[in-house]
Design a protein around this motif. Structure first.
Motif, PDB file in Angstrom:
ATOM      1  N   GLY A  56       0.780  -1.226   0.000  1.00 45.91           N
ATOM      2  CA  GLY A  56       0.000   0.000   0.000  1.00 45.91           C
ATOM      3  C   GLY A  56       0.813   1.278   0.000  1.00 45.91           C
ATOM      4  N   ASP A  57       2.133   1.174   0.142  1.00 46.99           N
ATOM      5  CA  ASP A  57       2.987   2.353   0.063  1.00 46.99           C
ATOM      6  C   ASP A  57       2.931   2.939  -1.345  1.00 46.99           C
ATOM      7  OD1 ASP A  57       3.717   1.652   2.606  1.00 46.99           O
ATOM      8  OD2 ASP A  57       5.795   1.129   2.119  1.00 46.99           O
ATOM      9  N   GLY A  72       7.918   9.907  -1.100  1.00 48.35           N
ATOM     10  CA  GLY A  72       7.148   8.694  -0.871  1.00 48.35           C
ATOM     11  C   GLY A  72       7.051   8.314   0.588  1.00 48.35           C
ATOM     12  N   ASN A  73       6.109   7.416   0.881  1.00 53.18           N
ATOM     13  CA  ASN A  73       5.922   6.935   2.254  1.00 53.18           C
ATOM     14  C   ASN A  73       6.337   5.467   2.351  1.00 53.18           C
ATOM     15  OD1 ASN A  73       3.792   5.561   1.038  1.00 53.18           O
ATOM     16  ND2 ASN A  73       2.210   6.889   1.903  1.00 53.18           N
ATOM     17  N   SER A 130       2.234  10.245   5.495  1.00 49.27           N
ATOM     18  CA  SER A 130       3.586   9.928   5.953  1.00 49.27           C
ATOM     19  C   SER A 130       3.752   8.419   6.097  1.00 49.27           C
ATOM     20  CB  SER A 130       3.869  10.618   7.286  1.00 49.27           C
ATOM     21  OG  SER A 130       2.951  10.167   8.271  1.00 49.27           O
ATOM     22  N   LYS A 131       4.979   7.992   6.216  1.00 45.75           N
ATOM     23  CA  LYS A 131       5.278   6.558   6.249  1.00 45.75           C
ATOM     24  C   LYS A 131       4.669   5.874   7.466  1.00 45.75           C
ATOM     25  CE  LYS A 131       9.124   3.294   5.734  1.00 45.75           C
ATOM     26  NZ  LYS A 131       8.842   2.412   6.866  1.00 45.75           N
ATOM     27  N   ASP A 132       4.910   6.415   8.644  1.00 49.46           N
ATOM     28  CA  ASP A 132       4.446   5.763   9.870  1.00 49.46           C
ATOM     29  C   ASP A 132       3.131   6.315  10.397  1.00 49.46           C
ATOM     30  OD1 ASP A 132       6.660   4.153   9.842  1.00 49.46           O
ATOM     31  OD2 ASP A 132       7.817   5.381  11.244  1.00 49.46           O
ATOM     32  N   GLY A 133       2.801   7.555  10.036  1.00 54.42           N
ATOM     33  CA  GLY A 133       1.653   8.190  10.660  1.00 54.42           C
ATOM     34  C   GLY A 133       0.415   8.307   9.798  1.00 54.42           C
TER      35      GLY A 133
END
Length: 338
Positions: A56-57, A72-73, A130-133
């Motif tokens: 899903g990234d 990118g995330n 964002s990647k983690d949030g």
């Protein structure tokens, strides 16, 4: 913990072959990736691709003969590890606008409930994707009404949409949005406190002030806001704190809750500053009964001058004052101490 979205600037000559070899192949090998055409036309003079990962990234890359820009995330390919990072405002407008259109479309596809609130979506885009949030920050707005108790999510979103549509906070977007954090764990305390700063901005803007977040002072600290009117000889400094209601903390009563939270500010950062700062105590997290108890007693908060206020998503603000305010909030609040 990953940070809010930022561009990676990769100088040098790029080509589709190099993109496939140095970016696509490692992503395919590590997490599974497809390289596709972007959803929107690439910036003039640039080629562009979109990477979609099996988990899903998503990532974007555009390039010309002189440099490439990655956003990118997802994991960063090793070819880009030593590249410089740039905020959205630090890259040229055509590149920024193309990337934002791509990501806003992605956001609306994943979270269609945000589509009716384009300013909220744009302002918080660096954390919403964002990647983690990307899950927790959206959950905070979707399921927790951005920290308002007993409030309808859409009423809250409409309130912040109107606030952000003024553009007054646009120059500080990445700083302000980034305060929500980008943790995979939902941190309601931090996120709710962050929105207290937006609530304070609303109050100051409604009173006709220009606001500058993160105002540097001589002690080396940053105060939440510098508030000024055109023609003012001196600006006013405002620090914001947002206590949690008793059910979310060890304090036994709403009175104790606001006193303890305000004391943390007044005995630390504000004490070191040595005066000249107005403390805004945002009680918007308190349900009606708790606020009625506070409004009835109007307790001291161990700092003067101070404004203790409660905002509702309708934009209505009730407040009381302690000490002589250097700010004229006028009709922006309903004073309950008159």
């Amino acid at each position: 913990m990953a940070k809010p979205l930022r561009f990676r600037y990769a100088p040098g000559s790029w080509s589709e072959a190099r993109v496939r070899n140095e970016l696509l192949q490692p992503l395919q090998a590590n997490i599974g990736a497809e390289m596709r055409d972007p959803w929107y036309q690439s910036p003039a003079g640039f080629d562009a691709v979109r990477f979609e990962m099996a988990n899903g990234d998503v990532a974007l890359f555009c390039w010309d003969d002189e440099a490439g820009y990655w956003l990118g995330n997802t994991e960063t390919p090793s070819a880009l590890w030593r590249t410089d990072k740039h905020g959205f405002a630090e890259v040229s407008y055509p590149i920024r606008r193309w990337a934002e259109r791509e990501l806003l479309a992605q956001l609306n596809e994943e979270s269609p409930w945000l589509e009716a609130y384009p300013h909220v979506s744009w302002f918080f885009l660096p954390v919403f994707l964002s990647k983690d949030g990307r899950h927790t920050t959206r959950e905070f707005f979707r399921d927790h009404a951005a920290g308002f108790p007993d409030a309808d999510r859409d009423d809250v979103l409409a309130f912040y949409e109107e606030l952000l549509s003024t553009g007054a906070l646009d120059p500080y977007r990445e700083t302000m949005a980034g305060k929500l954090g980008t943790s995979e764990t939902l941190d309601l305390t931090r996120m709710t406190a962050t929105m207290g700063e937006f609530n304070a901005a609303y109050l100051l803007l409604e009173a006709g002030y220009d606001v500058t977040p993160e105002a540097a002072v001589t002690t080396g600290h940053s105060i939440d806001y510098r508030a000024s009117h055109d023609g003012d000889e001196e600006a006013s400094l405002v620090e914001v704190t947002r206590p949690l209601p008793p059910k979310h903390r060890s304090a036994g009563s709403p009175i104790t809750a606001i006193r303890e939270t305000a004391e943390t500010k007044s005995s630390g950062q504000l004490e070191e500053h040595g005066g000249g700062v107005t403390l805004f105590v945002d009680c918007s997290s308190f349900p009606d009964d708790d606020w009625l108890a506070i409004a009835g007693e109007q307790p001291e908060v161990r700092h003067r001058p101070a404004v203790v206020f409660r905002l509702r998503p309708s934009g209505h603000v009730e407040a009381y004052r302690k000490g002589g305010l250097p700010l004229d909030l006028g009709d922006a609040v309903e004073w309950i101490d008159d």
